[in-house]
Design an enzyme around this catalytic site. Structure first.
Site, mmCIF file in Angstrom:
data_model
loop_
_atom_site.group_PDB
_atom_site.id
_atom_site.type_symbol
_atom_site.label_atom_id
_atom_site.label_comp_id
_atom_site.label_asym_id
_atom_site.label_seq_id
_atom_site.Cartn_x
_atom_site.Cartn_y
_atom_site.Cartn_z
ATOM 1 N N CYS A 34 48.884 33.367 32.924
ATOM 2 C CA CYS A 34 48.466 34.611 33.241
ATOM 3 C C CYS A 34 49.497 34.920 34.364
ATOM 4 O O CYS A 34 49.604 35.953 34.722
ATOM 5 C CB CYS A 34 47.036 34.897 33.807
ATOM 6 N N CYS A 104 40.019 32.194 36.547
ATOM 7 C CA CYS A 104 40.402 32.903 37.675
ATOM 8 C C CYS A 104 39.585 32.207 38.984
ATOM 9 O O CYS A 104 40.174 31.952 40.200
ATOM 10 C CB CYS A 104 39.956 34.332 37.756
HETATM 11 FE FE1 FES Z 1 44.396 34.654 35.441
HETATM 12 FE FE2 FES Z 1 42.401 35.925 36.450
HETATM 13 S S1 FES Z 1 43.646 36.485 34.713
HETATM 14 S S2 FES Z 1 43.422 34.522 37.418
#
Ligand code: FES
Length: 142
Positions: A34, A104
């Site tokens: 991400c 996360c």
């Molecule tokens: Fe990657 Fe939250 S989407 S840390």
């Protein structure tokens, strides 16, 4: 799944945001998928107690909420107690996270471990069970 009130609260009003200039340990981790980045600062006294803890997160709402909650949970704790804080415990304290957001909270756990590692390297204090950070991205930034 909806975000819990606690997640929303910690996202909207994150605790302990910032930097600690004379930190005892700093750890920066990132998630390659991400692209989110989290940096954790720890101020640790001679009794191995985390006196202060701050973070900076360039990332999603859940990453901000979990790092905020994680700092709240380790403040005032010893380094060994902080070492045992899992991403699961952080999620539980937040009232849960949607499955796609679990990584996360893993980032928050890794950031704490990376900062503890840095402290351990600098101070020579050994922390049971602590391993070198896998996602430490400090090197790449310079
Ligand atoms: Fe990657 Fe939250 S989407 S840390």
């Amino acid at each position: 799944m909806e975000y819990s009130e606690k997640v929303k609260d910690h996202f909207m009003h994150p605790r302990n945001v910032g930097e600690i200039e004379d930190a005892s340990g700093v750890g920066t981790v990132g998630n390659a998928k991400c692209g989110d980045i989290m940096r954790m600062y720890l101020k640790i006294n001679d009794n191995k107690v985390i006196e202060d803890c701050k973070f900076k997160t360039f990332g999603c709402g859940a990453a901000i909420a979990t790092s905020s909650m994680a700092t709240e949970l380790i403040k005032g704790k010893t380094v060994d107690e902080a070492m045992t804080l899992t991403n699961k415990a952080v999620m539980e304290a937040l009232g849960g996270l949607p499955p796609v957001k679990v990584h996360c909270s893993v980032l928050a756990e890794e950031a704490i471990h990376a900062a503890l590692w840095d402290y351990s390297q600098k101070s020579g204090v050994k922390i049971e069970g602590l391993k070198p950070p896998v996602h430490d991205i400090e090197e790449k930034e310079h």
